[in-house]
Every structure is written in C-alpha cells, then in structure tokens.
Design a protein around this motif. Structure first.
Motif, PDB file in Angstrom:
ATOM      1  N   LEU A 100      -3.468   6.516  -0.734  1.00 20.28           N
ATOM      2  CA  LEU A 100      -2.573   6.628  -1.890  1.00 20.28           C
ATOM      3  C   LEU A 100      -1.110   6.626  -1.448  1.00 20.28           C
ATOM      4  CD1 LEU A 100      -2.309   6.893  -4.936  1.00 20.28           C
ATOM      5  CD2 LEU A 100      -2.442   9.381  -4.639  1.00 20.28           C
ATOM      6  N   ARG A 101      -0.792   7.390  -0.406  1.00 12.48           N
ATOM      7  CA  ARG A 101       0.598   7.417   0.100  1.00 12.48           C
ATOM      8  C   ARG A 101       1.060   6.026   0.531  1.00 12.48           C
ATOM      9  NH1 ARG A 101      -1.155  11.954   2.599  1.00 12.48           N
ATOM     10  NH2 ARG A 101      -1.440  10.901   4.600  1.00 12.48           N
ATOM     11  N   HIS A 102       0.231   5.348   1.294  1.00 15.11           N
ATOM     12  CA  HIS A 102       0.611   4.033   1.813  1.00 15.11           C
ATOM     13  C   HIS A 102       0.606   2.963   0.730  1.00 15.11           C
ATOM     14  CE1 HIS A 102       0.783   4.895   6.195  1.00 15.11           C
ATOM     15  NE2 HIS A 102       0.062   5.936   5.819  1.00 15.11           N
ATOM     16  N   SER A 103      -0.122   3.192  -0.355  1.00 15.59           N
ATOM     17  CA  SER A 103      -0.130   2.204  -1.433  1.00 15.59           C
ATOM     18  C   SER A 103       1.237   2.117  -2.110  1.00 15.59           C
ATOM     19  CB  SER A 103      -1.234   2.495  -2.455  1.00 15.59           C
ATOM     20  OG  SER A 103      -0.933   3.641  -3.216  1.00 15.59           O
ATOM     21  N   GLY A 104       2.047   3.147  -1.970  1.00 15.84           N
ATOM     22  CA  GLY A 104       3.420   3.053  -2.477  1.00 15.84           C
ATOM     23  C   GLY A 104       4.182   1.964  -1.750  1.00 15.84           C
ATOM     24  N   ARG A 105       3.948   1.854  -0.455  1.00 13.44           N
ATOM     25  CA  ARG A 105       4.603   0.815   0.350  1.00 13.44           C
ATOM     26  C   ARG A 105       4.059  -0.568  -0.008  1.00 13.44           C
ATOM     27  NH1 ARG A 105       8.547  -0.026   4.471  1.00 13.44           N
ATOM     28  NH2 ARG A 105       8.168  -2.150   5.117  1.00 13.44           N
ATOM     29  N   THR A 106       2.751  -0.685  -0.165  1.00 14.35           N
ATOM     30  CA  THR A 106       2.189  -2.000  -0.489  1.00 14.35           C
ATOM     31  C   THR A 106       2.634  -2.446  -1.878  1.00 14.35           C
ATOM     32  OG1 THR A 106       0.094  -1.012  -1.250  1.00 14.35           O
ATOM     33  CG2 THR A 106       0.190  -1.776   1.057  1.00 14.35           C
ATOM     34  N   TYR A 107       2.782  -1.502  -2.786  1.00 10.22           N
ATOM     35  CA  TYR A 107       3.269  -1.824  -4.130  1.00 10.22           C
ATOM     36  C   TYR A 107       4.707  -2.324  -4.067  1.00 10.22           C
ATOM     37  CZ  TYR A 107       4.511  -1.121  -9.050  1.00 10.22           C
ATOM     38  OH  TYR A 107       4.949  -1.293 -10.339  1.00 10.22           O
ATOM     39  N   THR A 108       5.532  -1.633  -3.293  1.00  6.92           N
ATOM     40  CA  THR A 108       6.929  -2.037  -3.131  1.00  6.92           C
ATOM     41  C   THR A 108       7.020  -3.427  -2.508  1.00  6.92           C
ATOM     42  OG1 THR A 108       7.603   0.266  -2.903  1.00  6.92           O
ATOM     43  CG2 THR A 108       9.129  -1.394  -2.066  1.00  6.92           C
ATOM     44  N   GLU A 109       6.200  -3.691  -1.494  1.00  2.73           N
ATOM     45  CA  GLU A 109       6.193  -5.007  -0.857  1.00  2.73           C
ATOM     46  C   GLU A 109       5.774  -6.096  -1.844  1.00  2.73           C
ATOM     47  OE1 GLU A 109       7.231  -6.032   2.138  1.00  2.73           O
ATOM     48  OE2 GLU A 109       7.862  -4.010   2.643  1.00  2.73           O
ATOM     49  N   LEU A 110       4.788  -5.797  -2.675  1.00  5.66           N
ATOM     50  CA  LEU A 110       4.368  -6.767  -3.688  1.00  5.66           C
ATOM     51  C   LEU A 110       5.509  -7.072  -4.662  1.00  5.66           C
ATOM     52  CD1 LEU A 110       0.731  -5.880  -4.800  1.00  5.66           C
ATOM     53  CD2 LEU A 110       1.586  -8.110  -4.110  1.00  5.66           C
ATOM     54  N   ILE A 114       7.298 -10.701  -5.230  1.00  8.72           N
ATOM     55  CA  ILE A 114       7.355 -11.337  -6.544  1.00  8.72           C
ATOM     56  C   ILE A 114       8.804 -11.631  -6.931  1.00  8.72           C
ATOM     57  CG2 ILE A 114       6.973 -10.940  -9.011  1.00  8.72           C
ATOM     58  CD1 ILE A 114       4.388  -9.387  -8.097  1.00  8.72           C
ATOM     59  N   ALA A 115       9.704 -10.715  -6.626  1.00 12.20           N
ATOM     60  CA  ALA A 115      11.113 -10.934  -6.948  1.00 12.20           C
ATOM     61  C   ALA A 115      11.651 -12.167  -6.229  1.00 12.20           C
ATOM     62  CB  ALA A 115      11.931  -9.708  -6.576  1.00 12.20           C
ATOM     63  N   GLU A 116      11.175 -12.412  -5.014  1.00  8.63           N
ATOM     64  CA  GLU A 116      11.681 -13.542  -4.241  1.00  8.63           C
ATOM     65  C   GLU A 116      10.902 -14.832  -4.463  1.00  8.63           C
ATOM     66  OE1 GLU A 116      13.004 -14.654   0.317  1.00  8.63           O
ATOM     67  OE2 GLU A 116      12.684 -12.561  -0.263  1.00  8.63           O
ATOM     68  N   TYR A 117       9.580 -14.743  -4.612  1.00  8.68           N
ATOM     69  CA  TYR A 117       8.745 -15.946  -4.649  1.00  8.68           C
ATOM     70  C   TYR A 117       8.060 -16.174  -5.992  1.00  8.68           C
ATOM     71  CZ  TYR A 117       9.498 -15.765   0.332  1.00  8.68           C
ATOM     72  OH  TYR A 117      10.091 -15.731   1.568  1.00  8.68           O
ATOM     73  N   GLY A 118       8.177 -15.246  -6.904  1.00  2.00           N
ATOM     74  CA  GLY A 118       7.547 -15.383  -8.214  1.00  2.00           C
ATOM     75  C   GLY A 118       6.109 -14.884  -8.220  1.00  2.00           C
ATOM     76  N   GLN A 119       5.540 -14.886  -9.422  1.00  2.00           N
ATOM     77  CA  GLN A 119       4.163 -14.428  -9.598  1.00  2.00           C
ATOM     78  C   GLN A 119       3.186 -15.493  -9.123  1.00  2.00           C
ATOM     79  OE1 GLN A 119       2.609 -11.730 -10.402  1.00  2.00           O
ATOM     80  NE2 GLN A 119       3.627 -10.646 -12.049  1.00  2.00           N
ATOM     81  N   TYR A 120       2.065 -15.043  -8.638  1.00  2.00           N
ATOM     82  CA  TYR A 120       0.936 -15.894  -8.307  1.00  2.00           C
ATOM     83  C   TYR A 120      -0.250 -15.320  -9.059  1.00  2.00           C
ATOM     84  CZ  TYR A 120       3.568 -18.453  -4.894  1.00  2.00           C
ATOM     85  OH  TYR A 120       4.494 -19.276  -4.299  1.00  2.00           O
ATOM     86  N   PRO A 121      -1.293 -16.124  -9.275  1.00  2.00           N
ATOM     87  CA  PRO A 121      -2.420 -15.616 -10.070  1.00  2.00           C
ATOM     88  C   PRO A 121      -2.961 -14.274  -9.587  1.00  2.00           C
ATOM     89  CG  PRO A 121      -2.661 -17.968  -9.737  1.00  2.00           C
ATOM     90  CD  PRO A 121      -1.472 -17.520  -8.912  1.00  2.00           C
ATOM     91  N   ARG A 122      -3.112 -14.116  -8.277  1.00  2.00           N
ATOM     92  CA  ARG A 122      -3.691 -12.862  -7.786  1.00  2.00           C
ATOM     93  C   ARG A 122      -2.738 -11.690  -7.974  1.00  2.00           C
ATOM     94  NH1 ARG A 122      -6.941 -11.542  -2.177  1.00  2.00           N
ATOM     95  NH2 ARG A 122      -7.512  -9.441  -2.797  1.00  2.00           N
ATOM     96  N   THR A 123      -1.443 -11.897  -7.782  1.00  2.00           N
ATOM     97  CA  THR A 123      -0.499 -10.791  -7.986  1.00  2.00           C
ATOM     98  C   THR A 123      -0.498 -10.374  -9.443  1.00  2.00           C
ATOM     99  OG1 THR A 123       1.407 -12.280  -8.284  1.00  2.00           O
ATOM    100  CG2 THR A 123       1.002 -11.443  -6.059  1.00  2.00           C
ATOM    101  N   GLU A 124      -0.526 -11.358 -10.314  1.00  2.00           N
ATOM    102  CA  GLU A 124      -0.516 -11.052 -11.748  1.00  2.00           C
ATOM    103  C   GLU A 124      -1.770 -10.286 -12.162  1.00  2.00           C
ATOM    104  OE1 GLU A 124       0.769 -13.276 -15.852  1.00  2.00           O
ATOM    105  OE2 GLU A 124       0.257 -14.476 -14.102  1.00  2.00           O
TER     106      GLU A 124
END
Length: 153
Positions: A100-110, A114-124
């Motif tokens: 759970l703690r580390h998922s904060g980092r993975t969420y931020t990275e996602l 998305i901000a730089e490369y846009g949405q992709y089907p899996r991210t959405e």
C-alpha cells in the motif's frame, strides 16, 4: 536480493551504454527475481521496492525505444499488483502495508506518465477501475514517501 541488485546494476550500465537489447534481457531477469522475492524476502519494503524498480526500469527502457504503450503496461502491472497485494488477506500484514505504501509511488508515476504521454487503454482501465482506492491512497500523508529511490528514473 544481492543477485537482483547485481542484475539490475548490469542492466542499468547496459542501458546507459545504449545496449538496449541486452539491457532489456537483464531487466527481465531482474523482474523475474523480484517476482520470486516479492512474497519471500524478509524485508518487505526491499521486496516491494525491487518489484517496483524492476517494472519501472522496463518502462523507462521502452520509452527509450519509443514504445510508450509497453511502458504503460509495465507501470500499470506494478501498480495493479501492489493494489491487489494490499488487499490479499493471505499475505502477511507487513507486506500488505508495504504494498500500500509503495502503491503511492506507482500511482504518482502513472499520473506523470499520463501527463506526458497521454492515456493508453490499460492506464484508463486501471485508473477507472481503482479510482476510489487511488483517490483515497493519494490523500494519505504516508503514501507519498519518497524513499527508496526507484530504478533509473
């Protein structure tokens, strides 16, 4: 864990030298090791960090190869697994908490991806499916803990 670290260091060196095919092979080996260690390593934060780093390194490599769709897949796979692990009652509570703690980092990275490369089907799909959990997680003060550093980001 030492084998995972050595494999990752070799991959990072190859990545820096532009030997991307060889770097990918080592990053894939590091990911396989991290997946094995995830539920078995005595230091749950190290185990979860290795898992995340392995995914993020492969995401970075695919960005270098101009393959953002594959990068999105690796970022989503890491985030999704951590969210799942945080809810798996069969796992030790310490591992669930670390996930759970580390998922904060993975969420931020996602979100950064998305901000730089846009949405992709899996991210959405992932973010829409887990939107309530992700929003709750982002609001937690301990979810943005920045240590340890991840991959070659």
């Amino acid at each position: 864990m030492q084998h995972w670290k050595r494999t990752t260091e070799t991959a990072n060196r190859l990545f820096d030298q532009g030997e991307l095919v060889d770097a990918r092979e080592h990053y894939l080996q590091a990911l396989a090791l991290a997946q094995v260690l995830f539920e078995r390593w005595h230091d749950v934060d190290e185990a979860v960090a290795a898992f995340v780093i392995a995914h993020h390194n492969l995401a970075d490599l695919h960005l270098r190869l101009n393959q953002p769709h594959e990068s999105a897949d690796y970022l989503c796979a890491a985030h999704q697994r951590l969210l799942q692990a945080s809810q798996e009652s069969r796992l030790p509570q310490a591992l669930r908490d670390a996930a759970l703690r580390h998922s904060g980092r993975t969420y931020t990275e996602l979100l950064s991806f998305i901000a730089e490369y846009g949405q992709y089907p899996r991210t959405e799909r992932l973010l829409n499916r887990h939107a309530p959990e992700a929003s709750e997680l982002a609001a937690r003060p301990d979810a943005t803990h920045r240590s340890p550093a991840y991959g070659i980001h």
